[in-house]
Design a protein around this motif. Structure first.
Motif, PDB file in Angstrom:
ATOM      1  N   UNK A 524       0.879  -1.039  -0.207  1.00  0.00           N
ATOM      2  CA  UNK A 524       0.118   0.217   0.002  1.00  0.00           C
ATOM      3  C   UNK A 524       1.068   0.994  -0.245  1.00  0.00           C
ATOM      4  N   UNK A 525       1.879   0.816   0.782  1.00  0.00           N
ATOM      5  CA  UNK A 525       2.616   2.380   0.909  1.00  0.00           C
ATOM      6  C   UNK A 525       3.704   3.004  -0.257  1.00  0.00           C
ATOM      7  N   UNK A 526       4.408   1.666  -1.326  1.00  0.00           N
ATOM      8  CA  UNK A 526       4.792   1.911  -2.208  1.00  0.00           C
ATOM      9  C   UNK A 526       3.548   2.052  -3.614  1.00  0.00           C
ATOM     10  N   UNK A 527       2.815   1.722  -3.541  1.00  0.00           N
ATOM     11  CA  UNK A 527       1.885   1.631  -5.168  1.00  0.00           C
ATOM     12  C   UNK A 527       1.036   3.421  -5.027  1.00  0.00           C
ATOM     13  N   UNK A 531       5.781   6.215  -1.507  1.00  0.00           N
ATOM     14  CA  UNK A 531       6.852   6.455  -0.504  1.00  0.00           C
ATOM     15  C   UNK A 531       7.980   5.455  -0.160  1.00  0.00           C
ATOM     16  N   UNK A 532       8.228   5.632  -1.771  1.00  0.00           N
ATOM     17  CA  UNK A 532       9.373   4.665  -1.719  1.00  0.00           C
ATOM     18  C   UNK A 532      10.983   4.080   0.136  1.00  0.00           C
ATOM     19  N   UNK A 533      10.598   5.048   0.754  1.00  0.00           N
ATOM     20  CA  UNK A 533      11.506   4.877   1.629  1.00  0.00           C
ATOM     21  C   UNK A 533      10.931   4.278   3.017  1.00  0.00           C
ATOM     22  N   UNK A 534      10.039   5.014   2.735  1.00  0.00           N
ATOM     23  CA  UNK A 534       8.560   3.597   3.944  1.00  0.00           C
ATOM     24  C   UNK A 534       8.490   2.606   3.278  1.00  0.00           C
ATOM     25  N   UNK A 560      14.922  -5.165  -3.467  1.00  0.00           N
ATOM     26  CA  UNK A 560      16.070  -4.949  -4.726  1.00  0.00           C
ATOM     27  C   UNK A 560      14.765  -4.357  -5.619  1.00  0.00           C
ATOM     28  N   UNK A 561      13.926  -4.265  -5.396  1.00  0.00           N
ATOM     29  CA  UNK A 561      12.690  -3.178  -6.628  1.00  0.00           C
ATOM     30  C   UNK A 561      12.512  -1.939  -6.200  1.00  0.00           C
ATOM     31  N   UNK A 562      12.719  -1.838  -4.785  1.00  0.00           N
ATOM     32  CA  UNK A 562      12.875  -0.294  -4.106  1.00  0.00           C
ATOM     33  C   UNK A 562      14.294   0.538  -4.605  1.00  0.00           C
ATOM     34  N   UNK A 563      15.150  -0.479  -4.834  1.00  0.00           N
ATOM     35  CA  UNK A 563      16.679   0.080  -5.619  1.00  0.00           C
ATOM     36  C   UNK A 563      16.607   0.434  -6.541  1.00  0.00           C
ATOM     37  N   UNK A 756       1.465  -2.444  -8.144  1.00  0.00           N
ATOM     38  CA  UNK A 756       2.494  -3.392  -6.346  1.00  0.00           C
ATOM     39  C   UNK A 756       3.923  -2.445  -6.888  1.00  0.00           C
ATOM     40  N   UNK A 757       4.266  -3.156  -5.440  1.00  0.00           N
ATOM     41  CA  UNK A 757       5.962  -2.773  -5.865  1.00  0.00           C
ATOM     42  C   UNK A 757       6.452  -2.913  -6.734  1.00  0.00           C
TER      43      UNK A 757
END
Length: 807
Positions: A524-527, A531-534, A560-563, A756-757
């Protein structure tokens, strides 16, 4: 002296002499007591209004008769009655001459008796009138007034609202108050031209508007809310294990007299037969005679009372967002009655919300097995639901719109249409924000519908409307939903606001939250607020060594996806290395998925090595997830397909067209579970599209991508980049961009990040492409905004990543 007294004093004295005051006082008090006792025992004896009315009228009519008899007659010494003799000389004078303290008490007592009797009569008639409206009693005649069909036309519709029944008696039957809405509604729906308003919508409206069960004014208000032509009010009285159920069908145009009445009696174990009889009586005379389409209630629900009670309990828990408890309640219902089709259907839906894919699939199959026990309307809903579960989202949307065309009050259809638009729109290059209007319809029925609140909160976070997010989140949390869902919403709030105190409060709770609860918070936070850091912080908790193997796998994958969303390839590769260490097969799959991203720089040597390792991978060596949630198990039966698909993409990237096409053919023939939608065929098109794209044949690549059906259930798209078709959606946007079809490209680029993330790395690069499109369109301000977003995301990107996207 009496002749000198005023006339009223002489009359007063005569009434006292004839003992009329004593009779008035005694009769008034006795009559009042009789009326009170009658009302007190009326419910227990199940006295119909006609009996109570007769007693009340008799008591009141007897009052003047008693006065007349008291004036004319008196009782002799032996008890015999004879005419009261005229006053002897001086009797009236003696009474008039008495002190006031001795004269007035008799008159005051008579006045008190009269007041008591009048008050008692008014109270009794008021109770009878109120019960005639809200608790129709009477004989089981089942008579409907002549001209009912004309009344329906005058009312402007054949919709019928059934409001909850008023229940008196044992708390064990209290569930039938709301239960009668569903039970009787199933019977009346489709009888002649009648269409019942959705039971859940009625319940939500009753709660929202503060309407009372069994009340005619509440029924009229509910009918007005839904534009229905009729409404039904009723009463259920339980005493000594027996029930009397009464109901009345009213014309919503304002007629005070019901067009149909019914009254039945029996034990709780006879409930279904009683409802059959009640419906038949209400329908008598309406459009084709009595019970035109009345069938046994067991044919559409269940004959098992324990199953029915568990069913209604599950419905209420589902509405409040208590998904795990709701699953347990519906499971009890189908354990009590394995042929309870409606319970299987609802269990499948709530298990979907609990992310229990296996339970949801099994329950859907059970619902199909017993589908002939469903009412036609529920069968249409089941068919639409199964279409959605198969991932045929566009057909499901059409089915729900068709249902709403004939039943615009069907709240579940509005909700399920919202699900389709919210989760699947990006698969077709459309924004999930199109779901807002359908979600608003659900909230109009029920402002506290948990699932609609969750979706609207995500929308508010996506659009940066944080005040609305807080309002929606607070309403959702007040429902006391499952803890994992609470963490998701609170994390959405905290990271959207960037409020350190809120962030600290939710982060303290994370170690004690379930794997599924954490994964929902990450998703939820990513999509939505992106908020990638959160999301990265929550994923770090999910990937911690104390967590289950499947949780650590997903945590490291998303890390890995957030990086990659920040352009940090080296950091992403470290997460993938950890993933390969704890789960070699899964780690290799995701290494290949990342390596074939079009904006990730990979040498031909690295690709060749990757192909060799994929060739040596035995898919059977990859164990299934130990967690039944689809978040962790979406790839369990797909490892042979993933290997073949990734080999096709790697060969295409290396320019080995024939080998890639051979893999594409193998992918298309891959046997997959029925729950996989069109995945095999679509991924086959994807490999062919990659071959054409690498060869510069853009039109052919686009043709392959357009041939994909994109059937996917949203639970799978949440966790799997394959089901989310993210690589294919990006490639389609890129091909359209290179073909100069900017409007279409913009639509596809803009929806990256809405599933999705796994969308996030593509979303970052899409901002750069959208900037280039805006520049081509001459919109410098928009171009600058898009580029600023990209540069912020990639502020510490690896140089080779920046070089790759700039090519």
């Amino acid at each position: 002296m009496s002749e000198d007294a005023p006339a009223y004093q002489r009359l007063f004295a005569e009434l006292k002499r004839r003992k009329v005051f004593r009779v008035v006082a005694g009769y008034g008090a006795a009559g009042f007591i009789v009326l009170q006792v009658t009302e007190l025992i009326a419910d227990g004896l199940q006295l119909p209004p006609v009996v109570r009315t007769t007693i009340t009228v008799a008591v009141l009519v007897g009052f003047p008769i008693a006065i007349a008899l008291a004036w004319a007659l008196e009782r002799g010494p032996g008890g015999e009655l004879h005419r009261t003799p005229a006053a002897t000389s001086g009797e009236i004078g003696e009474i008039v001459a008495l002190a006031p303290s001795r004269r007035w008490p008799a008159g005051l007592a008579a006045l008190a008796g009269t007041v008591l009797l009048i008050w008692g009569g008014w109270w009794a008639f008021d109770r009878i009138a109120g019960d005639a409206e809200s608790i129709p009693q009477g004989e089981s005649t089942g008579v409907v007034a002549d001209g009912a069909e004309a009344a329906a036309t005058a009312a402007g519709g054949t919709g019928v609202v059934i409001i909850p029944f008023a229940v008196q008696g044992s708390p064990d039957v209290a569930y039938l108050g709301e239960g009668m809405v569903s039970l009787l509604g199933t019977k009346l729906d489709g009888a002649g031209a009648l269409q019942t308003v959705d039971a859940r919508a009625v319940m939500h409206t009753m709660e929202r508007e503060g309407l009372e069960p069994g009340d005619t004014s509440s029924g009229a208000a509910a009918a007005s809310e839904f534009g229905a032509g009729y409404y039904v009010v009723g009463n259920l009285v339980e005493a000594g294990g027996r029930m009397q159920i009464t109901a009345a069908l009213y014309d919503a145009s304002g007629a005070e007299t019901p067009v149909g009445e019914a009254s039945v009696q029996g034990g709780e174990e006879e409930m279904f037969e009683l409802v059959d009889a009640l419906a038949a009586e209400l329908l008598s005379g309406l459009s084709g005679g009595p019970a035109a389409r009345v069938r046994r209630i067991a044919a559409v629900t269940t004959e098992n009372l324990a199953a029915l009670k568990a069913f209604f309990e599950g419905e209420e828990q589902f509405r409040r967002g208590q998904f795990e408890a709701s699953v347990a309640s519906f499971q009890r219902a189908v354990q009590e009655d394995s042929a309870f089709a409606l319970a299987h259907y609802r269990l499948s839906i709530v298990a979907e919300w609990a992310l229990l894919e296996a339970v949801s699939n099994e329950s859907a199959e059970d619902a199909i097995r017993w589908a002939d026990r469903l009412a036609p309307r529920d069968r249409r809903m089941l068919d639409a639901y199964l279409t959605r579960r198969r991932g045929d989202n566009e057909a499901a949307a059409r089915a729900y719109r068709s249902i709403l065309g004939t039943h615009p009050d069907e709240m579940e259809a509005w909700l399920d249409l919202s699900e389709v638009l919210f989760h699947s729109n990006p698969l077709y290059g459309r924004s999930f924000t199109e779901s807002r209007s359908t979600l608003d319809r659900v909230i109009a029925f029920d402002p506290n519908h948990s699932t609609a609140l969750i979706h609207l909160a995500r929308l508010a976070a996506f659009e940066g409307d944080y005040d609305r997010l807080d309002t929606l989140a607070d309403r959702f949390i007040a429902l006391n939903p499952d803890p994992g869902r609470t963490l998701e919403i609170e994390s959405l709030q905290a990271y959207s606001h960037g409020d350190e105190a809120r962030v600290e409060a939710v982060e303290v709770r994370m170690p004690g939250t379930s794997d599924v609860g954490l994964s929902l918070a990450i998703w939820s936070v990513a999509t939505y607020p992106h908020r990638v850091a959160g999301a990265e912080h929550v994923a770090t908790v999910l990937a911690s060594p104390s967590r289950s193997l499947e949780a650590r796998q997903l945590g490291n994958t998303w890390l890995a996806y957030f990086d990659l969303a920040r352009g940090r390839l080296s950091a992403a590769r470290q997460k993938l290395a950890e993933l390969r260490r704890i789960a070699p097969g899964v780690g290799l799959e995701y290494e290949s998925i990342v390596s074939t991203m079009p904006f990730v720089p990979v040498t031909d040597e690295e690709l060749a090595d990757l192909a060799n390792r994929l060739e040596r991978l035995d898919p059977a060596s990859i164990p299934p997830s130990g967690n039944p949630s689809v978040v962790f198990s979406s790839h369990d039966e797909l490892h042979p397909l993933i290997r073949e698909y990734q080999l096709g993409l790697v060969r295409a990237r290396l320019g080995q067209s024939e080998a890639a096409l051979a893999h594409a053919e193998a992918v298309s023939r891959m046997p997959l579970p029925s729950t996989s939608g069109s995945l095999a065929a679509d991924l086959s098109h994807s490999v062919r599209a990659a071959v054409h794209y690498e060869a510069g044949r853009l039109e052919e690549a686009l043709g392959e991508l357009e041939a994909a059906r994109n059937y996917a259930w949203y639970g799978q798209t949440m966790a799997s980049p394959l089901f989310a078709r993210v690589a294919e959606r990006y490639l389609r946007a890129q091909v359209l961009f290179e073909l100069g079809r900017d409007e279409e490209a913009k639509r596809w680029f803009s929806t990256l990040g809405e599933i999705s993330p796994s969308d996030l790395p593509y979303r970052s690069v899409a901002q750069l492409r959208l900037s280039e499109i805006a520049e081509r369109e001459g919109d410098g301000e928009a171009a600058a905004d898009y580029r600023a977003t990209f540069e912020t995301l990639w502020s510490d990107a690896d140089p080779e990543m920046l070089a790759r996207v700039s090519e």
